[in-house]
Design a protein around this motif. Sequence first.
Motif, short mmCIF file in Angstrom:
data_model
loop_
_atom_site.label_atom_id
_atom_site.label_comp_id
_atom_site.label_asym_id
_atom_site.label_seq_id
_atom_site.Cartn_x
_atom_site.Cartn_y
_atom_site.Cartn_z
N GLU A 1 0.99 6.67 -1.44
CA GLU A 1 -0.09 5.76 -1.07
C GLU A 1 0.40 4.32 -0.88
O GLU A 1 -0.35 3.46 -0.43
CB GLU A 1 -1.19 5.79 -2.14
CG GLU A 1 -1.67 7.18 -2.43
CD GLU A 1 -3.15 7.36 -2.20
OE1 GLU A 1 -3.86 6.37 -2.02
OE2 GLU A 1 -3.57 8.52 -2.19
N VAL A 2 1.64 4.06 -1.26
CA VAL A 2 2.20 2.71 -1.10
C VAL A 2 2.56 2.50 0.37
O VAL A 2 3.20 3.36 0.98
CB VAL A 2 3.45 2.53 -2.00
CG1 VAL A 2 4.09 1.17 -1.78
CG2 VAL A 2 3.08 2.72 -3.47
N PRO A 3 2.18 1.36 0.96
CA PRO A 3 2.52 1.10 2.36
C PRO A 3 4.03 1.20 2.61
O PRO A 3 4.82 0.78 1.76
CB PRO A 3 2.03 -0.33 2.59
CG PRO A 3 0.97 -0.55 1.56
CD PRO A 3 1.40 0.28 0.38
N PRO A 4 4.43 1.78 3.74
CA PRO A 4 5.85 1.99 4.04
C PRO A 4 6.70 0.74 3.89
O PRO A 4 7.83 0.81 3.40
CB PRO A 4 5.85 2.50 5.49
CG PRO A 4 4.50 3.11 5.66
CD PRO A 4 3.57 2.31 4.82
N GLN A 5 6.17 -0.41 4.29
CA GLN A 5 6.97 -1.65 4.20
C GLN A 5 7.29 -1.98 2.74
O GLN A 5 8.39 -2.38 2.42
CB GLN A 5 6.23 -2.82 4.87
CG GLN A 5 7.04 -4.10 4.91
CD GLN A 5 8.38 -3.95 5.62
OE1 GLN A 5 8.49 -3.28 6.64
NE2 GLN A 5 9.41 -4.56 5.07
N LEU A 6 6.33 -1.78 1.84
CA LEU A 6 6.57 -2.03 0.42
C LEU A 6 7.54 -1.00 -0.15
O LEU A 6 8.39 -1.32 -1.00
CB LEU A 6 5.27 -2.00 -0.37
CG LEU A 6 4.38 -3.23 -0.27
CD1 LEU A 6 3.09 -3.02 -1.06
CD2 LEU A 6 5.09 -4.46 -0.77
N GLN A 7 7.43 0.26 0.29
CA GLN A 7 8.36 1.29 -0.16
C GLN A 7 9.79 0.88 0.19
O GLN A 7 10.69 0.99 -0.64
CB GLN A 7 8.04 2.63 0.47
CG GLN A 7 6.83 3.31 -0.11
CD GLN A 7 6.55 4.65 0.56
OE1 GLN A 7 7.20 5.03 1.52
NE2 GLN A 7 5.56 5.35 0.03
N LYS A 8 9.96 0.40 1.42
CA LYS A 8 11.29 0.01 1.89
C LYS A 8 11.79 -1.24 1.18
O LYS A 8 12.92 -1.27 0.68
CB LYS A 8 11.24 -0.23 3.41
CG LYS A 8 12.58 -0.53 4.02
CD LYS A 8 12.46 -0.67 5.52
CE LYS A 8 13.79 -1.02 6.13
NZ LYS A 8 13.69 -1.23 7.57
N THR A 9 10.95 -2.26 1.09
CA THR A 9 11.34 -3.54 0.47
C THR A 9 11.75 -3.35 -0.98
O THR A 9 12.73 -3.93 -1.45
CB THR A 9 10.18 -4.55 0.54
OG1 THR A 9 9.82 -4.75 1.90
CG2 THR A 9 10.56 -5.88 -0.08
N HIS A 10 11.01 -2.51 -1.71
CA HIS A 10 11.26 -2.33 -3.14
C HIS A 10 12.05 -1.07 -3.45
O HIS A 10 12.22 -0.71 -4.62
CB HIS A 10 9.94 -2.34 -3.90
CG HIS A 10 9.22 -3.64 -3.79
ND1 HIS A 10 9.63 -4.77 -4.45
CD2 HIS A 10 8.14 -4.01 -3.07
CE1 HIS A 10 8.83 -5.78 -4.16
NE2 HIS A 10 7.91 -5.33 -3.32
N LYS A 11 12.50 -0.36 -2.40
CA LYS A 11 13.31 0.85 -2.56
C LYS A 11 12.62 1.87 -3.47
O LYS A 11 13.19 2.39 -4.41
CB LYS A 11 14.70 0.51 -3.06
CG LYS A 11 15.45 -0.40 -2.12
CD LYS A 11 16.81 -0.75 -2.63
CE LYS A 11 17.46 -1.69 -1.62
NZ LYS A 11 18.71 -2.24 -2.09
N LEU A 12 11.35 2.12 -3.18
CA LEU A 12 10.55 3.06 -3.97
C LEU A 12 10.73 4.48 -3.46
O LEU A 12 10.99 4.69 -2.27
CB LEU A 12 9.07 2.68 -3.88
CG LEU A 12 8.69 1.30 -4.39
CD1 LEU A 12 7.22 1.02 -4.11
CD2 LEU A 12 9.00 1.17 -5.86
N PRO A 13 10.55 5.47 -4.32
CA PRO A 13 10.59 6.85 -3.85
C PRO A 13 9.41 7.13 -2.92
O PRO A 13 8.38 6.47 -3.00
CB PRO A 13 10.50 7.67 -5.13
CG PRO A 13 9.91 6.76 -6.14
CD PRO A 13 10.29 5.37 -5.74
N LYS A 14 9.56 8.10 -2.04
CA LYS A 14 8.51 8.41 -1.09
C LYS A 14 7.41 9.30 -1.67
O LYS A 14 6.34 9.43 -1.12
CB LYS A 14 9.10 9.06 0.16
CG LYS A 14 10.00 8.12 0.93
CD LYS A 14 10.39 8.72 2.26
CE LYS A 14 11.40 7.94 3.02
NZ LYS A 14 11.26 6.54 3.13
N GLY A 15 7.66 9.92 -2.79
CA GLY A 15 6.67 10.79 -3.43
C GLY A 15 6.72 10.68 -4.94
O GLY A 15 7.61 10.04 -5.51
N GLY A 16 5.73 11.29 -5.58
CA GLY A 16 5.67 11.25 -7.04
C GLY A 16 4.84 10.10 -7.57
O GLY A 16 4.24 9.34 -6.81
#
Length: 95
Positions: free
Chosen positions: A74-89
């Motif tokens: 549910e996290v916006p893709p840009q935030l996932q990329k900026t903060h190096k977050l996992p794509k699931g879980g």
Amino acid sequence: MAIEVSPFKIEPLDRHHDRAAFTCESEAQTDYFHKTAKQHDVSGMSAVFVLVETATGRVAGYYTLSMHSIDAGEVPPQLQKTHKLPKGGALPAVS
């Protein structure tokens, strides 16, 4: 442990704090503090802290911290990329 912010200090909610004397503009927040905050704190559901007037011991305010989780999808893709977050879980969060 108390943090002094003269003329106030912040400390964990404890039985010696007079919850019944506390009121604020929000009836729902006043009601929560009177009836539920201590039970949530004791059960570990949240951590409750009070702002105490140093001179009188009066509770002037409070805040709670509660643990949550956010679906990483549910996290916006840009935030996932900026903060190096996992794509699931689940991602831990505090509110």
